[in-house]
Design an enzyme around this catalytic site. Structure first.
Site, short mmCIF file in Angstrom:
data_model
loop_
_atom_site.label_atom_id
_atom_site.label_comp_id
_atom_site.label_asym_id
_atom_site.label_seq_id
_atom_site.Cartn_x
_atom_site.Cartn_y
_atom_site.Cartn_z
N CYS A 145 0.48 -1.16 0.28
CA CYS A 145 -0.01 0.06 -0.11
C CYS A 145 0.78 1.47 -0.16
O CYS A 145 0.20 1.83 -0.58
CB CYS A 145 -0.75 -0.23 1.18
SG CYS A 145 -1.83 -1.91 1.12
N HIS A 279 -3.33 7.56 6.42
CA HIS A 279 -2.87 6.34 5.37
C HIS A 279 -5.11 6.01 5.79
O HIS A 279 -5.26 5.22 5.34
CB HIS A 279 -2.56 5.17 5.58
CG HIS A 279 -2.38 3.96 5.27
ND1 HIS A 279 -2.33 3.79 3.82
CD2 HIS A 279 -2.65 3.23 5.45
CE1 HIS A 279 -2.37 3.01 3.13
NE2 HIS A 279 -2.71 2.08 4.26
N HIS A 313 -10.33 1.53 -0.25
CA HIS A 313 -9.25 1.37 -0.14
C HIS A 313 -8.37 0.26 -1.45
O HIS A 313 -8.85 -0.51 -1.49
CB HIS A 313 -8.81 0.77 1.28
CG HIS A 313 -6.65 0.91 1.50
ND1 HIS A 313 -5.85 0.79 0.57
CD2 HIS A 313 -6.39 -0.38 2.18
CE1 HIS A 313 -5.47 1.25 1.14
NE2 HIS A 313 -4.44 0.24 2.33
#
Length: 380
Positions: A145, A279, A313
């Site tokens: 990520c 995040h 996400h």
């Protein structure tokens, strides 16, 4: 030190087919997350799909690369432009399709062998280079990520070291595949109703599709061609926990090191940061660790939000989307909201509705599986 500026952005997300549409919907407090059942063998789940069906990686890449070039005022071919486009899943959807064919056919389909060679992880970046007529450096980072920020950082380094004057950089993710969904579900990481970053009752992450790429140039080169500028990349920090395959290191030591490295390279102190694009995955462990790190390093009152309650996400692309939204926040002097937050668990100044604010320096964070940590500082 060579100044690096962003002169073009291409973005597509569940919030909209362009940067402007996504930004407008984001600050209006809208979400692109809906309940879908793209695969009959899996139960319906909240997902951030761009269209009604899962997107295709090559098509997403072509779209955002073309948008970024158009936005920057550049015209292909760009022979000397570096290409740094990453993805954490890359062509996994194609691999799963091939595996299904093999399983159903009960033997290896020879006719598919050529297609398999077209789906090696780095070929998406090479296709982007072909698209813009670039014959220089091509990189295809794959750091979970953290991929988006890693890609932008690597492109900035290429310009800083004089290897090129321009680079197109970012990340593309089309992760809605049966195996990805089943894997995250097996881990207990998927939400059942929606994404609620930093909320006491958060359920887990919602997978989303998305892509964001940027045209990066030396400030001198951008000035020569009188390009419009979104903002400057001040510095970045990249570290790795060396701790666990999917859990963050509980004390956040390596995450703290990445942020400190970023601030030092950017010649900033924690008090200089006006907004943190977190995040904020809405998983128990990430939000807990990230909140602790922010509380430890930054003065109380720094504005914080995660945009994953709106986009889902997007895994490897999430940091790139975060950078795009951070640059739009700098441009419009508007803080984007952390959608889905009802009851905060942590003592942070979380932005719950878009608000006007004086923003000069922004920090964007990404924390990936395997303990990949990335931070990037941007300025108006």
């Amino acid at each position: 030190m060579v100044k690096i500026v962003v002169t073009g952005i291409g973005l597509v997300s569940a919030l909209g087919g362009s940067l402007e549409d996504s930004w407008r919907n984001l600050i209006a407090g809208k979400s692109g997350i809906r309940l879908y059942q793209p695969f009959p063998e899996l139960t319906p789940l909240p997902l951030g799909l761009i269209n009604q069906q899962p997107s295709e990686l090559t098509r997403l890449t072509r779209m955002v690369v073309a948008s970024a070039l158009q936005d920057s005022g550049l015209v292909a071919p760009l022979a000397d432009c570096a290409v740094v486009i990453g993805s954490s899943r890359s062509y996994q959807a194609s691999w799963e399709m091939l595996a299904r064919q093999m399983y159903n056919a009960n033997h290896f389909p020879i006719s598919s062998f050529g297609n398999w060679l077209d789906t090696l992880p780095h070929l998406n970046a090479i296709a982007a280079a072909r698209q813009i007529g670039a014959s220089g450096i091509v990189l295809a980072p794959m750091t979970a990520c953290a991929t988006g920020i890693w890609s932008i950082a690597q492109a900035a380094m290429l310009i800083q070291t004089g290897q090129c004057q321009q680079a197109i950089a970012g990340a593309v993710e089309a992760p809605i595949t049966p195996l990805t969904l089943a894997g995250f579900q097996q881990m207990g990481a998927l939400a059942k109703t929606g994404a609620y970053p930093f909320d006491l009752h958060r359920e887990g992450l919602v997978l989303g599709e998305g892509a964001a790429v940027f045209v990066l140039e030396s400030a001198e080169f951008a000035k020569q061609r009188q390009a419009k500028v979104y903002g400057e990349i001040l510095g970045f920090g990249l570290t790795n926990d060396a701790y666990h395959s999917n859990s963050p290191e509980p004390e956040g030591k390596s995450a703290i090191a990445a942020i400190k490295q970023c601030l030092e390279r950017s010649r900033l102190s924690p008090g200089d940061i006006d907004y943190i694009h977190a995040h904020g995955t809405a998983t128990q462990l990430n939000d807990q660790m990230e909140s602790m790190v922010i509380q430890r390093l930054f003065p109380q009152g720094v504005a914080v939000s995660s945009t994953k309650g709106s986009t889902g996400h997007t895994l490897g692309a999430s940091g790139a989307l975060g950078v795009a939204f951070s640059l739009m926040a700098l441009k419009h002097q508007i803080l984007p909201p952390c959608l889905g937050l009802q009851q905060p668990e942590f003592d942070l100044d979380i932005v719950t509705a878009a608000r006007l604010s004086k923003i000069r320096q922004v920090l964007c964070l990404s924390f990936g599986f395997g303990g990949q940590n990335a931070a990037i500082a941007l300025a108006k």
